[in-house]
Write an enzyme that holds these catalytic residues in place. Sequence first.
Site, PDB file in Angstrom:
ATOM      1  N   ARG A  60      -0.282 -13.907 -17.143  1.00 49.76           N
ATOM      2  CA  ARG A  60      -0.181 -13.488 -15.747  1.00 49.76           C
ATOM      3  C   ARG A  60       1.254 -13.136 -15.343  1.00 49.76           C
ATOM      4  O   ARG A  60       1.481 -12.376 -14.404  1.00 49.76           O
ATOM      5  CB  ARG A  60      -0.729 -14.596 -14.840  1.00 49.76           C
ATOM      6  CG  ARG A  60      -1.145 -14.105 -13.471  1.00 49.76           C
ATOM      7  CD  ARG A  60      -1.855 -15.188 -12.680  1.00 49.76           C
ATOM      8  NE  ARG A  60      -1.031 -16.364 -12.537  1.00 49.76           N
ATOM      9  CZ  ARG A  60      -1.487 -17.632 -12.594  1.00 49.76           C
ATOM     10  NH1 ARG A  60      -2.773 -17.865 -12.762  1.00 49.76           N
ATOM     11  NH2 ARG A  60      -0.670 -18.644 -12.461  1.00 49.76           N
ATOM     12  N   TYR A 113       3.037   4.279   6.230  1.00 48.29           N
ATOM     13  CA  TYR A 113       1.715   4.406   5.620  1.00 48.29           C
ATOM     14  C   TYR A 113       0.697   3.573   6.413  1.00 48.29           C
ATOM     15  O   TYR A 113       0.941   2.374   6.669  1.00 48.29           O
ATOM     16  CB  TYR A 113       1.853   3.893   4.188  1.00 48.29           C
ATOM     17  CG  TYR A 113       0.641   3.924   3.314  1.00 48.29           C
ATOM     18  CD1 TYR A 113      -0.019   5.118   3.041  1.00 48.29           C
ATOM     19  CD2 TYR A 113       0.165   2.759   2.710  1.00 48.29           C
ATOM     20  CE1 TYR A 113      -1.128   5.141   2.204  1.00 48.29           C
ATOM     21  CE2 TYR A 113      -0.932   2.769   1.871  1.00 48.29           C
ATOM     22  CZ  TYR A 113      -1.575   3.969   1.627  1.00 48.29           C
ATOM     23  OH  TYR A 113      -2.665   3.990   0.801  1.00 48.29           O
ATOM     24  N   ASP A 185       9.916   1.773   1.598  1.00 47.63           N
ATOM     25  CA  ASP A 185       8.874   2.371   0.757  1.00 47.63           C
ATOM     26  C   ASP A 185       9.425   3.730   0.311  1.00 47.63           C
ATOM     27  O   ASP A 185       9.556   4.655   1.103  1.00 47.63           O
ATOM     28  CB  ASP A 185       7.578   2.514   1.571  1.00 47.63           C
ATOM     29  CG  ASP A 185       6.417   3.039   0.728  1.00 47.63           C
ATOM     30  OD1 ASP A 185       6.667   3.784  -0.239  1.00 47.63           O
ATOM     31  OD2 ASP A 185       5.259   2.721   1.068  1.00 47.63           O
ATOM     32  N   LYS A 210       1.446   7.237  -7.500  1.00 51.38           N
ATOM     33  CA  LYS A 210       1.752   8.606  -7.108  1.00 51.38           C
ATOM     34  C   LYS A 210       2.527   9.312  -8.230  1.00 51.38           C
ATOM     35  O   LYS A 210       1.966   9.589  -9.266  1.00 51.38           O
ATOM     36  CB  LYS A 210       2.493   8.608  -5.769  1.00 51.38           C
ATOM     37  CG  LYS A 210       1.806   7.742  -4.691  1.00 51.38           C
ATOM     38  CD  LYS A 210       0.456   8.299  -4.267  1.00 51.38           C
ATOM     39  CE  LYS A 210      -0.393   7.369  -3.426  1.00 51.38           C
ATOM     40  NZ  LYS A 210       0.216   6.858  -2.209  1.00 51.38           N
TER      41      LYS A 210
HETATM   42  C1  LIG Z   1      -0.292   5.726  -1.473  1.00 55.20           C
HETATM   43  C2  LIG Z   1       0.819   5.010  -0.816  1.00 55.20           C
HETATM   44  C3  LIG Z   1       0.905   3.630  -0.885  1.00 55.20           C
HETATM   45  C4  LIG Z   1      -0.170   2.789  -1.524  1.00 55.20           C
HETATM   46  O1  LIG Z   1      -0.318   3.019  -2.893  1.00 55.20           O
HETATM   47  P1  LIG Z   1      -1.715   2.657  -3.624  1.00 55.20           P
HETATM   48  O2  LIG Z   1      -1.341   2.570  -5.048  1.00 55.20           O
HETATM   49  O3  LIG Z   1      -2.656   3.759  -3.292  1.00 55.20           O
HETATM   50  O4  LIG Z   1      -2.174   1.340  -3.072  1.00 55.20           O
HETATM   51  C5  LIG Z   1       1.983   3.016  -0.297  1.00 55.20           C
HETATM   52  N1  LIG Z   1       2.940   3.727   0.331  1.00 55.20           N
HETATM   53  C6  LIG Z   1       2.881   5.059   0.430  1.00 55.20           C
HETATM   54  C7  LIG Z   1       3.961   5.791   1.125  1.00 55.20           C
HETATM   55  C8  LIG Z   1       1.820   5.751  -0.137  1.00 55.20           C
HETATM   56  O5  LIG Z   1       1.747   7.074  -0.012  1.00 55.20           O
END
Ligand SMILES: *Cc1c(COP(=O)(O)O)cnc(C)c1O
Length: 408
Positions: A60, A113, A185, A210
């Site tokens: 883990r 987000y 972020d 992404k």
């Molecule tokens: C898509 C996204 C997330 C979340 O990512 P996931 O892997 O889909 O949970 C967080 N922050 C931003 C800016 C995003 O575009």
Amino acid sequence: MNSFASLQPETLLTSTGRDPAAYGGYVNTPAFRGSTILASSYEDWEASKQGDNPYRNYGRYGSPTTRALEAAVAELEGGYRAQVFPSGLSACTHALMAFLSCGDHVLIADNVYGPTRSFADHTLRRFGVEVSYFAPGIGAEIQSLMRPNTRLVFVESPGSLTFEVCDIPAIAQVTHANNAVVIADNSWASPLYFKPFAHGVDVSIQAATKYILGHSDGLLGIVTCNQNTWERLQSSAHVFGETAGPEEVYLALRGLRTLSVRLKQHWQNGLMLAQQLALHPAVAQVLHPALPGAPGHEIWQRDFLGATGLFAIVLNSAAPEILPCFFRELKLFGIGLSWGGFESLALPVGTPVRSATPWAQQGHLIRIHAGLENVEDLISDMTSALDHIHTPQHKTKMACAEAQATSA
Ligand SMILES: *Cc1c(COP(=O)(O)O)cnc(C)c1O
């Protein structure tokens, strides 16, 4: 693993997070699967519980694959250490949980987000955290929103859906003077186009789903910390039992190898598409940080090293009947959530939720991800869908009815 800090980013991407000598000469770090890690003796078992053991004593806590990805991303972001999470959202929520307690106050940019916002509104508040939002363009004025119990400022720049850019250095200076931490972020820019730690961020988040994975084939998140914040983030993640599967971690490492070439193309395709769409009479506004006139464009120019493929357009019209027609005409843009894969997407996103700043839009807001297709193809596909809805209203209705009849 060696440090390649003096290398240029393209070279770093090919060398970081792998160690062929450790794996029989194989170029890539393998995907380790495992829960139990055997100790060779009682003494070895006792030693395995010490903090300096890279894998502790259980799957883990991560494997050599996990450590390779974390080291690579920490190096690319310019931070100290990193921790993987099973999704980008989980990286956001656990970064917040690590630094907030009952009675604390958190300031969040109004353009974050949506699911991050929901987590703050519903879960953080339920645990007694005061949550408030600030205008993305606030800069040093954020001082006026600081309370004695403000522990954390959360930014996303450019923010989801509307793409305003924050003055992170100004926000960070004020936040640090108030003994609070800055979490950013950084998913839009990726570690290549914004260097969070050089701009005062303490904790940086990547939705690796992404651009890092880059192929719409997995979910993963990564949080990178500076030295001051690392212990707290890591111990919080461990008590929650957060971990990520070997396949996704491997895919993220693999995605890094081509990140710079993919991003250059997403940047070029996105910008060319945005510039063309800005000229179209059906489009009221293009929200792309690299276009002059976009909110925070000057800050993007000052602080960022590039742009990626995600932006939005506002249509002239808010008439409900044009959306089915527009999306029916698009052939190369898929309708779906997420972004950062090789393929182009278009998404109707409604009206963004705001509380600190009013948001008014003339017509429908459409988020666009420019993929790796030929840009002329993308431009002509999007242009013809826009042409189709840019007719007097009765003609639009007729064109839609006709299209429906022929497709039926
Ligand atoms: C898509 C996204 C997330 C979340 O990512 P996931 O892997 O889909 O949970 C967080 N922050 C931003 C800016 C995003 O575009």
